[in-house]
Motif scaffolding. Sequence first.
Motif, PDB file in Angstrom:
ATOM      1  N   GLN A  47      33.466 -53.786 -11.323  1.00 49.93           N
ATOM      2  CA  GLN A  47      32.299 -54.157 -12.109  1.00 49.93           C
ATOM      3  C   GLN A  47      31.421 -52.930 -12.405  1.00 49.93           C
ATOM      4  O   GLN A  47      30.931 -52.775 -13.515  1.00 49.93           O
ATOM      5  N   ARG A  48      31.204 -52.099 -11.391  1.00 47.05           N
ATOM      6  CA  ARG A  48      30.365 -50.909 -11.591  1.00 47.05           C
ATOM      7  C   ARG A  48      31.178 -49.629 -11.542  1.00 47.05           C
ATOM      8  O   ARG A  48      30.849 -48.646 -12.193  1.00 47.05           O
ATOM      9  N   GLU A 102      34.688 -55.078  -4.977  1.00 52.31           N
ATOM     10  CA  GLU A 102      33.664 -54.054  -4.725  1.00 52.31           C
ATOM     11  C   GLU A 102      32.645 -54.525  -3.689  1.00 52.31           C
ATOM     12  O   GLU A 102      32.320 -55.715  -3.597  1.00 52.31           O
ATOM     13  N   PRO A 104      28.812 -54.790  -2.567  1.00 47.14           N
ATOM     14  CA  PRO A 104      27.600 -54.924  -3.379  1.00 47.14           C
ATOM     15  C   PRO A 104      26.813 -53.610  -3.394  1.00 47.14           C
ATOM     16  O   PRO A 104      26.860 -52.832  -2.447  1.00 47.14           O
ATOM     17  N   ALA A 107      20.161 -53.055  -5.118  1.00 51.15           N
ATOM     18  CA  ALA A 107      19.325 -52.991  -6.322  1.00 51.15           C
ATOM     19  C   ALA A 107      17.899 -52.582  -5.985  1.00 51.15           C
ATOM     20  O   ALA A 107      17.239 -51.904  -6.767  1.00 51.15           O
ATOM     21  N   GLU A 171      22.601 -60.938  -9.406  1.00 47.02           N
ATOM     22  CA  GLU A 171      23.661 -60.826 -10.391  1.00 47.02           C
ATOM     23  C   GLU A 171      24.313 -59.447 -10.335  1.00 47.02           C
ATOM     24  O   GLU A 171      23.761 -58.496  -9.830  1.00 47.02           O
ATOM     25  N   ARG A 172      25.528 -59.388 -10.934  1.00 49.76           N
ATOM     26  CA  ARG A 172      26.294 -58.155 -11.071  1.00 49.76           C
ATOM     27  C   ARG A 172      26.624 -57.525  -9.716  1.00 49.76           C
ATOM     28  O   ARG A 172      26.633 -56.320  -9.570  1.00 49.76           O
ATOM     29  N   ASN A 173      26.910 -58.393  -8.740  1.00 46.86           N
ATOM     30  CA  ASN A 173      27.361 -57.936  -7.420  1.00 46.86           C
ATOM     31  C   ASN A 173      26.374 -56.935  -6.803  1.00 46.86           C
ATOM     32  O   ASN A 173      26.748 -55.889  -6.310  1.00 46.86           O
ATOM     33  N   ARG A 174      25.092 -57.290  -6.851  1.00 50.08           N
ATOM     34  CA  ARG A 174      24.056 -56.453  -6.265  1.00 50.08           C
ATOM     35  C   ARG A 174      23.271 -57.265  -5.240  1.00 50.08           C
ATOM     36  O   ARG A 174      23.336 -58.497  -5.230  1.00 50.08           O
TER      37      ARG A 174
END
Length: 778
Positions: A47-48, A102, A104, A107, A171-174
């Motif tokens: 994802q990142r 991944e 996390p 954030a 969101e976004r695996n954070r």
Amino acid sequence: MKLQSDRSALPFFRRSLIGAAVVVLCAGPAFAVAPFVVKDIRVEGIQRTEAGTVFSYLPVRVGETFNDDKSIAAIKALYATGFFKDVRLEEENGVLVVLVEERPAIANVDFTGAKEFEKDILIKALKEIGVGDAKIFDKASVDRAEQELKRQYLSHGLYGVKITTTVTPIERNRVTVMFNIDEGDVARIRQINIVGNKTFSDKELRQLLQLDTSGWFTWYSKADQYSKTKLTGDIEAIKSFYLNRGYLEANVESTQVSITPDKKDIYLTINITEGEKYTVSDVKVEGEMFGREEEIKSLVLLKPGKPYSGELLTLSNKLIADRMGTFGYAFANVNANPELNREKREVAFTFFVDPGKRAYVRHMNIAGNTVTRDEVIRREFRQFEGSWYDANKIKMSRDRVDRLGYFKDVTIDTPEAQGTSDQVDVNLTVVEKPTGNFMIGGAFSQAEKFTFTASIQQANFAGSGNTVGLELNTSRYLRTIAFSHTNPYFTDDGVSRSFELYLRTMRPPALNIGSYTVKQTGGRLSFGVPFSEYDTVYFGAGLERTQIETDVTSPTRFKEYVAQFGNSRDGIGTATTNALPLTAAWGRDSRDSAITPTYGRYQRANLEVDLVGDAKYYRAVYEQQWYKPLTNKITLALKGEFDYGHGLRGNKYPVFKNFYGGGIGSVRGYVSSSLGIVDPNTNDALGGAVRVIGNAELQMPFPGGGPDRSLRWFGFLDAGQVYQEGQTIRANELRFSTGLGISWISPVGPLKLSYAKPLNAKPGDRLERFQFQMGTGF
């Protein structure tokens, strides 16, 4: 792909689990991954992380053969990045598929309940140990961060602190990491027990400690909050105290720190073994001293028949090493070996001097100056590159740079040059301070209420070392417009040049009954010629025009002057005189600092003579300041000033050249410029032709301020008086005052506040208990 065994083949799958095969292979050698040629590589689950990052860790490329060794290496490499919590490798029709999950990313990191520390400081500290914005979330790192926070709070005496960490997925695996802090109450030192002391009382030893039980100033100093660092310092202070009084074998055997169950009170016990008191029986000096044995031995401060002192022993070693340093032996080693005689309680010392190799200076380096030019600092150096190392010249260089007054701090060190055995580098580091000086002054008295003065000046203009001044003084009784410029290195030899243009208007303070006005317009040019490291002689000339205006209420002395030089016989009107004063002066400055001196002496003598002007006179000023450190924290500062003026060729000393006394810089507790004879008609202070001033200050660091010299408090005793021309100087006419004050090198200039009590005020004296001034030194 097939997983082979020794006896049979496993069923074929369209996507065989190479990762699972690796696990099986790790359990034993019976299974293996059937090699295949990689047609393509595909990464799934990111994802990142960039796909290229994953490719860079794989030990195989398209067109190469993939086997079990490369499979194991790939999985280990991807796990080692710390980016992933799960990694699998699969094969699909010759395509190597890398499936990852991944970890996390963090954030945001935030805190609730943090009062003892600023949030920005905590965020920065945790980021250094891997917990911060954009960092990969790792539970172990968060646990370490939590423990580090607890350690910091414990070091501040907050033993009841509770920290709860909350990790919230977004969101976004954070994730966001929140540290919920309940600081609790600060644990205070309730009691300090000292055990084993027989010669010295608990009270004497307690005065040595930084740690203390709660008292009047502990809210500021926090001395009642336990700190392991402070305790270590206190142990050393006790040891030094005993060693300096002859107790050679004194020691702090142990310390016990206990805290009550509610974690609010701390009890501290210090166990001491005093031992016996020793006397020095003999002192010897051995080693290579280049024929200077007697000189070196004279530097030993330990004397036979006197009690042993650890402080004198350390200082003797330093003096000998420093003396060897003046001959170029920067690495001289001095060791004092004791020989104890416990029966007689005596100790003999043999000082072994090993000069080592003679060294010379490779580089003189300057750091920390962002405004001041290198040449302004470098021209103060007395140690030069390529010459023999000289400890005295290096110290002198540091002191001369400090005396410039441009820096808050000046430090110097002499590390051994890398790759050599006979060279050193001299590194001088400065911390610059604002050199623009906005000076304000004021005082409060019941008579005049609040008075105010102000002026502005810029030293070290544009980092050049030159002083450019635009003085604007706007007090109620003195207004000045003046422009001045000083170049301390007008020539390369250090000859200085100064000039000044000014317009001054002086009126009496509002309290005065008499009215008059003195207007002076003029200028002066002077040169300073150094003839030693500390001494400078000044020569100068000026041109000055003075106009005095009087009325019926003016003091008699001003009327007399107008009657002599004006057109009015009754002294009411205007008189104008011209003067061509010539000046000669001498100054000597051996202080370690111009702003916060702790040792050294400053002397100034000035003679001003006018032989050809209308009001012929001479005016002499002598001032001396002397600083002596009584301890490593307390400095004794003494100042004396004697000023004398006299008329020439039958003329009276001009009234506009009078000296005045009273206020900060003179005798505190009395209104500025109020001492001396007053006019019999108006009762206004007139100043005088003679002034005597004496000040004594005991300067100490502010409680809890540590070694910071910029904030100090002081007790003082002032004395002084102003006398008329021809008046006999009598000591019983001196005015005395005493009190307390605070001095602070603030960001906008030196600030001094004082509260004084006059000791022998007479009827008619004008008193002013509270006074302050910003922009002045001693």
